[in-house]
Design a protein around this motif. Structure first.
Motif: not given
Length: 105
Positions: A25-28, A49-50, A56-57, A73-76
């Motif tokens: 989860d903390d990778t990115f 976890n993105i 991100l484009y 999942q892609f909220e932000n």
């Protein structure tokens, strides 16, 4: 875990065509300027976890083993304009999974 801690200015990350089955989860977390993330042609069965990748484009998760897309999942990822989820094993897409993706092509 893989650490990209000292790569805050990284714009593109290409991890395609590997044998990646899971991503901690903390990778990115530190990749605030990441524009392009390619994780296609791997063995991912869960979404990474993105949520904090606000710049991100492009996100390519095609040709994995993803089974579901959870709510928000892609909220932000408001800047995301290309999302590729083809050739997965997706059975469930929860409501609001793609909320706020106003720039998708």
């Amino acid at each position: 875990s893989i650490s990209f801690r000292n790569l805050a200015q990284l714009g593109g990350l290409y991890l395609s065509n590997n044998l990646i089955a899971s991503i901690p989860d903390d990778t990115f977390l530190q990749l605030k300027n990441l524009n392009n993330l390619y994780l296609n042609n791997n063995f991912l069965n869960q979404m990474p976890n993105i949520r904090d990748l606000n710049a991100l484009y492009i996100l390519d998760l095609s040709n994995n083993r993803l089974r579901s897309i959870s709510s928000f999942q892609f909220e932000n990822l408001r800047t995301l304009w290309q999302l590729n989820l083809e050739n997965n094993l997706i059975e469930t897409i929860e409501s609001n999974a793609f909320k706020n993706l106003v720039n998708l092509n």
